[in-house]
Design a protein around this motif. Structure first.
Motif, mmCIF file in Angstrom:
data_model
loop_
_atom_site.group_PDB
_atom_site.id
_atom_site.type_symbol
_atom_site.label_atom_id
_atom_site.label_comp_id
_atom_site.label_asym_id
_atom_site.label_seq_id
_atom_site.Cartn_x
_atom_site.Cartn_y
_atom_site.Cartn_z
ATOM 1 N N HIS B 308 0.832 -1.209 0.000
ATOM 2 C CA HIS B 308 0.000 0.000 0.000
ATOM 3 C C HIS B 308 0.859 1.248 0.000
ATOM 4 C CE1 HIS B 308 -2.936 -2.903 1.704
ATOM 5 N NE2 HIS B 308 -3.795 -2.165 1.037
ATOM 6 N N MET B 309 2.069 1.105 0.523
ATOM 7 C CA MET B 309 3.018 2.220 0.569
ATOM 8 C C MET B 309 4.412 1.639 0.747
ATOM 9 S SD MET B 309 2.215 3.676 4.366
ATOM 10 C CE MET B 309 0.442 3.474 4.261
ATOM 11 N N VAL B 310 5.423 2.493 0.501
ATOM 12 C CA VAL B 310 6.803 2.021 0.566
ATOM 13 C C VAL B 310 7.618 2.966 1.451
ATOM 14 C CG1 VAL B 310 8.904 1.598 -0.790
ATOM 15 C CG2 VAL B 310 6.667 0.924 -1.707
ATOM 16 N N LEU B 311 8.378 2.394 2.393
ATOM 17 C CA LEU B 311 9.318 3.172 3.204
ATOM 18 C C LEU B 311 10.632 3.259 2.434
ATOM 19 C CD1 LEU B 311 8.856 1.372 6.668
ATOM 20 C CD2 LEU B 311 7.557 3.319 5.747
ATOM 21 N N PHE B 312 11.129 4.463 2.229
ATOM 22 C CA PHE B 312 12.343 4.656 1.439
ATOM 23 C C PHE B 312 13.383 5.325 2.327
ATOM 24 C CE2 PHE B 312 13.838 5.511 -3.103
ATOM 25 C CZ PHE B 312 15.121 5.891 -2.724
ATOM 26 N N VAL B 319 14.929 11.953 -3.882
ATOM 27 C CA VAL B 319 13.704 12.761 -3.846
ATOM 28 C C VAL B 319 12.497 11.997 -4.388
ATOM 29 C CG1 VAL B 319 14.947 14.937 -4.050
ATOM 30 C CG2 VAL B 319 14.124 13.801 -6.119
ATOM 31 N N VAL B 320 12.665 10.768 -4.878
ATOM 32 C CA VAL B 320 11.599 10.131 -5.654
ATOM 33 C C VAL B 320 10.404 9.707 -4.821
ATOM 34 C CG1 VAL B 320 13.254 9.284 -7.358
ATOM 35 C CG2 VAL B 320 12.455 7.739 -5.546
ATOM 36 N N GLY B 321 9.277 9.599 -5.534
ATOM 37 C CA GLY B 321 8.069 8.958 -5.027
ATOM 38 C C GLY B 321 7.746 7.847 -6.004
ATOM 39 N N SER B 322 6.454 7.563 -6.196
ATOM 40 C CA SER B 322 6.081 6.544 -7.162
ATOM 41 C C SER B 322 4.650 6.759 -7.608
ATOM 42 C CB SER B 322 6.196 5.147 -6.544
ATOM 43 O OG SER B 322 5.815 4.174 -7.495
ATOM 44 N N ALA B 323 4.354 6.274 -8.812
ATOM 45 C CA ALA B 323 2.963 6.144 -9.206
ATOM 46 C C ALA B 323 2.383 5.008 -8.380
ATOM 47 C CB ALA B 323 2.871 5.829 -10.689
ATOM 48 N N CYS B 324 1.068 5.029 -8.171
ATOM 49 C CA CYS B 324 0.309 3.903 -7.614
ATOM 50 C C CYS B 324 0.304 3.795 -6.083
ATOM 51 C CB CYS B 324 0.809 2.595 -8.219
ATOM 52 S SG CYS B 324 -0.450 1.351 -8.334
ATOM 53 N N ALA B 325 1.357 4.221 -5.409
ATOM 54 C CA ALA B 325 1.357 4.118 -3.948
ATOM 55 C C ALA B 325 2.275 5.174 -3.350
ATOM 56 C CB ALA B 325 1.798 2.721 -3.515
ATOM 57 N N ASP B 343 11.859 17.515 1.396
ATOM 58 C CA ASP B 343 11.614 16.243 0.707
ATOM 59 C C ASP B 343 11.475 15.056 1.667
ATOM 60 O OD1 ASP B 343 11.935 16.308 -2.453
ATOM 61 O OD2 ASP B 343 13.218 17.858 -1.624
ATOM 62 N N MET B 344 11.715 15.283 2.957
ATOM 63 C CA MET B 344 11.827 14.162 3.895
ATOM 64 C C MET B 344 10.660 14.115 4.871
ATOM 65 S SD MET B 344 14.579 12.872 2.783
ATOM 66 C CE MET B 344 15.827 13.448 1.612
ATOM 67 N N THR B 378 2.249 12.207 1.684
ATOM 68 C CA THR B 378 3.665 12.169 2.052
ATOM 69 C C THR B 378 4.343 13.346 1.358
ATOM 70 O OG1 THR B 378 4.326 10.814 0.173
ATOM 71 C CG2 THR B 378 3.591 9.645 2.160
ATOM 72 N N ARG B 379 5.601 13.631 1.732
ATOM 73 C CA ARG B 379 6.304 14.752 1.110
ATOM 74 C C ARG B 379 6.428 14.538 -0.398
ATOM 75 N NH1 ARG B 379 5.073 18.507 2.460
ATOM 76 N NH2 ARG B 379 6.779 19.572 1.389
ATOM 77 N N SER B 380 6.792 13.325 -0.820
ATOM 78 C CA SER B 380 6.977 13.112 -2.260
ATOM 79 C C SER B 380 5.645 13.229 -3.003
ATOM 80 C CB SER B 380 7.658 11.765 -2.539
ATOM 81 O OG SER B 380 6.975 10.699 -1.916
ATOM 82 N N GLU B 381 4.538 12.839 -2.374
ATOM 83 C CA GLU B 381 3.219 13.030 -3.008
ATOM 84 C C GLU B 381 2.921 14.515 -3.159
ATOM 85 O OE1 GLU B 381 -0.040 9.690 -2.107
ATOM 86 O OE2 GLU B 381 0.796 10.531 -0.271
ATOM 87 N N ALA B 382 3.159 15.280 -2.073
ATOM 88 C CA ALA B 382 2.864 16.711 -2.099
ATOM 89 C C ALA B 382 3.705 17.435 -3.150
ATOM 90 C CB ALA B 382 3.109 17.315 -0.714
#
Lengths: 124, 406
Positions: B308-312, B319-325, B343-344, B378-382
């Motif tokens: 459902h989500m990923v801890l990076f 700085v990356v996020g992802s499509a889909c979650a 970014d964090m 999340t920051r990367s989503e925002a």
């Protein structure tokens, strides 16, 4: 490298091993380690204490880099987290920077950009 | 752990933490049209809502792996509706993919650029569909979720000498507590666990699974040896990491201390709670190049396993996020955090300064997971990060010893 199960069990438990009379910015992760991890960037010419011995640094050392806890000979295994992480290609004295210029992987060679930044953490 | 929040109920019984419209290119040639369709909503930095996202497969040759990945991603519980964008002459079997999405109870439409009359007409038609379907699914049924409903993945990228001391073990603490509460947690990547295989095998629930885990790491070591390059970037060395086994030791700390109950390959969904290892290295002889050409390829694979989500965890500052979650960014290095705080999500570097311990930061990571599950960005989503990459790979199905008995 993870056959040292006894020390691996302690990995990441938040309690680092004690290193007597050592600069607070140098972390000993396991009693058996022969390297210390730098927790805050150290300047060139700075004097740091390593187990009671004052050592003058010859270059800037970035956060996350390793210093020798004691003299390590050519071919000797480097221990961090109580586990082998490679071996020395050159001898190093206590307080010396341990990195790609004097140690290597025992598995697959490491690729770095051919510049000083890789050796000193100067870009970090 | 007494936590509950409202998720999105899907017809197949799974529960999502987002309600996205996926706009999917089925070959690189359709990518611009897909991205243009999503553009009015895609980027929060330009005023978008962020809930319409573009992703896809670039190749024109058929790929069983690519097909399975997209099928899993488009029937992921975070996805509410799908628009497939086809050029028209590509190799991808769009009818079979559309059938699988439809079979999961989601609305799906196929837009073929060659039939629609070209770029402008296709973009217009796509936007009309997205506008309508977005409103339609916004009213979709909600359902209560608890930690036992969650699947969470973890990855480290842009690692340095701090990652294995602060961020990774703190993520491991969060994993241990999630697993106690019934969640499934997935760690990877076998190419960055070289040297840890015997210790991992000893943590496996059964000796048979232990042998599979060890075999997966040996496969990774052989694969990278053939390529002549470990999963190790120049930036890792700048940050103080010297060898792949040192990087592995740090990466391994992400897994925490729970028993390993299963071994997955990309697209396998954990059948129970507990800790799973994801084997991301292709089977058979070396084909198609590096197993994962960058961090986002691994993130997509974790999500395809239902995460459902990923801890990076990052030391150098990814700085990356992802499509889909959603991706939750945990910064291991205090100096990096000071430079890139925007970014964090989590400042694990405080541990190095003696301002927090692993349990405290582990608790903050848990809080961030539940806030994200409840809908907080999340920051990367925002910041509009929705990176996505999918390339060619080939896998054999997992063996019978790999999954726990239900």
């Amino acid at each position: 490298m993870c056959d040292q199960n006894a020390s691996m069990k302690d990995q990441g438990n938040g309690k680092s091993a004690m290193s007597v009379n050592t600069d607070k910015r140098l972390i000993l992760l396991d009693e058996t380690d022969n390297v210390l991890v730098v927790a805050a960037t150290l300047r060139a010419d700075e004097v740091v204490n390593i187990e009671g011995q004052p050592i003058t640094l010859h270059r800037r050392i970035g956060v996350g880099h390793k210093l020798a806890r004691r003299a390590i000979a050519v071919g000797e295994t480097v221990l961090k987290y109580g586990a082998p992480i490679g071996s020395m290609t050159e001898a190093v004295t206590a307080g010396g920077h341990v990195h790609v210029h004097n140690m290597k992987s025992d598995y697959i060679p490491t690729y770095t950009h051919d510049n000083q930044a890789a050796f000193t953490g100067a870009s970090s | 752990m007494n936590r509950a929040w409202q998720g999105w109920a899907r017809q197949d019984g799974r529960k999502g933490v987002r309600n996205l419209v996926a706009v999917v290119y089925l070959v690189e040639c359709a990518r611009h049209v897909a991205e243009a369709v999503a553009a009015p909503w895609r980027d929060p930095l330009s005023g978008g809502t962020g809930d319409v996202q573009a992703m896809g497969f670039p190749g024109c040759y058929p790929s069983a792996y690519g097909h399975r990945m997209l099928e899993r991603l488009l029937t992921h519980p975070n996805v509410g509706a799908v628009l497939l964008v086809s050029l028209g002459c590509e190799g991808f079997d769009k009818r079979r993919l559309a059938g699988a999405v439809e079979g999961s109870g989601r609305p799906v439409e196929v837009l073929t650029i060659q039939d629609a009359g070209g770029t402008r007409a296709a973009v217009e038609a796509g936007r009309v569909y997205v506008e309508r379907i977005r409103t339609e699914i916004a009213e979709g049924p909600r359902v209560e979720m608890t930690p036992a409903d969650l699947i969470v993945g973890t990855i480290c990228g842009g690692s340095d000498g701090t990652s294995g001391i602060t961020g990774n073990p703190a993520a491991g603490r969060a994993f241990d507590r999630l697993i106690e509460a019934g969640a499934a947690c997935i760690f990877e990547e076998t190419g960055e666990l070289i040297g840890c295989e015997r210790h991992m095998a000893a943590r496996a629930a059964t000796p048979e699974l232990g042998r599979e885990v060890e075999g997966a790491v040996h496969k990774a070591a052989r694969y990278y040896e053939t390529l002549g390059h470990a999963s190790f970037a120049a930036g890792n060395a700048d940050g103080g990491l010297t060898t792949i086994e040192e990087k592995s030791m740090g990466a391994y700390a992400k897994s925490g201390r729970s028993e390993i109950v299963g071994l997955l390959k990309p697209g396998d969904i954990p059948p129970t709670g507990g800790l799973y290892l994801l084997d991301v290295v292709p089977d058979g002889e070396v084909r198609f190049g590096f197993p994962n050409i960058n961090d986002n390829a691994e993130i997509a694979e974790l999500i395809a396993c239902g995460a459902h989500m990923v801890l990076f965890v990052t030391g150098r500052g990814s700085v990356v996020g992802s499509a889909c979650a959603p991706v939750i960014k945990i910064c291991a290095n205090p100096e990096t955090y000071a430079r890139m705080a925007d970014d964090m999500d989590i400042n694990a570097g405080r541990i190095l300064k003696g301002e927090a311990d692993l349990d405290e930061v582990g608790g903050e990571i848990l809080d961030a997971i539940f806030a994200t599950a409840g809908g907080a960005s999340t920051r990367s989503e925002a910041l509009g990060h929705q990176e996505f990459i999918l390339t060619y790979k080939s896998f054999e199905p997992i063996g019978p010893a790999c999954l726990p008995r239900q």
